[in-house]
Scaffold this active site. Structure first.
Site, short mmCIF file in Angstrom:
data_model
loop_
_atom_site.label_atom_id
_atom_site.label_comp_id
_atom_site.label_asym_id
_atom_site.label_seq_id
_atom_site.Cartn_x
_atom_site.Cartn_y
_atom_site.Cartn_z
N SER A 109 0.83 -1.19 0.00
CA SER A 109 0.00 0.00 0.00
C SER A 109 0.87 1.25 0.00
O SER A 109 1.64 1.48 -0.92
CB SER A 109 -0.96 -0.07 1.19
OG SER A 109 -1.95 0.91 1.12
N ASP A 160 -9.76 -2.80 -6.37
CA ASP A 160 -9.20 -2.13 -5.20
C ASP A 160 -9.56 -0.64 -5.24
O ASP A 160 -9.06 0.10 -6.09
CB ASP A 160 -7.68 -2.30 -5.20
CG ASP A 160 -7.01 -1.74 -3.96
OD1 ASP A 160 -7.68 -1.03 -3.19
OD2 ASP A 160 -5.81 -2.03 -3.76
N HIS A 191 -8.04 -4.48 -1.86
CA HIS A 191 -6.79 -4.10 -1.23
C HIS A 191 -6.32 -5.21 -0.30
O HIS A 191 -7.11 -5.75 0.49
CB HIS A 191 -7.03 -2.83 -0.41
CG HIS A 191 -5.83 -1.96 -0.28
ND1 HIS A 191 -5.24 -1.32 -1.35
CD2 HIS A 191 -5.11 -1.59 0.82
CE1 HIS A 191 -4.22 -0.59 -0.92
NE2 HIS A 191 -4.12 -0.75 0.39
#
Length: 208
Positions: A109, A160, A191
């Site tokens: 991320s 995502d 995600h």
């Protein structure tokens, strides 16, 4: 802003087996170096591990750079923090006597985004990246650094909302345009890091 010294930058370091790479583990928003370091054992249990802590805080959560809103990065800060991380890598290489050992960034991320930004701006410091749930870190801007000799694997979920596929497509186009060797893995879902992502990353690392 003064670039922080290694001794002033919280991080952990674990020595690995001789001949194995060093995994630079970069955590996501709200996480920390201990959390992401645990992932290294699933990728290469014999590797050395270097895991610094993000130095930006957002509502008490650790991050690598500032953002203006969800998915809208402060690109000037991205560039600044990428330079800081490149300096940290160079200093750690000397401090821990890493020598010519290969350094591979593994980010999730926000950690993937700073890994990508650093490698795209400073390939002399970092030219191998495993990016889980990352996206293009420079907004509307392009970079013109040659990435010939750099290698990336970009792993994302198709749906995502935090790393939209449109931004991932831009990332792939820019990496290829700059001459990088880049592999993409797309899966269903959003995600995160699932078993298929890990298997693909382990395979890629084994072919490095």
């Amino acid at each position: 802003m003064t670039t922080p010294q290694l001794t002033d930058w919280p991080h952990l370091y674990r020595e690995g087996d001789s001949g194995r790479p060093l995994l630079l583990m970069l955590h996501g928003t709200g996480s920390h170096e201990e959390d992401i370091a645990a992932l290294a054992a699933q990728l290469d249990p014999a590797a050395a591990v270097l895991a610094p802590r993000g130095r930006v805080q957002e509502n008490g959560m650790l991050r690598w750079f500032a953002r203006r809103a969800e998915g809208v990065f402060d690109v000037d800060d991205v560039i600044l923090r990428a330079g800081e991380l490149a300096g940290f890598i160079a200093e750690a290489r000397e401090h821990y006597d890493v020598g010519n050992r290969e350094i591979i960034a593994v980010g999730f991320s926000n950690g993937a985004n700073i890994a990508l930004a650093t490698a795209m701006l400073h390939p002399e410091a970092l030219n191998r990246v495993v990016a889980f749930s990352g996206m293009y870190p420079f907004g509307e801007r392009s970079t013109e650094v040659s990435l010939s000799g750099s290698r990336f694997i970009v792993l994302n979920g198709r749906s995502d909302p935090m790393a939209p596929l449109s931004s991932v497509t831009t990332l792939m186009s820019e990496l290829e345009r700059q001459g990088a060797d880049v592999e993409q893995v797309l899966r269903e879902g959003g995600h995160g890091i699932d078993r298929a992502d890990l298997e693909a990353a382990v395979d890629w690392l084994g072919r490095r």
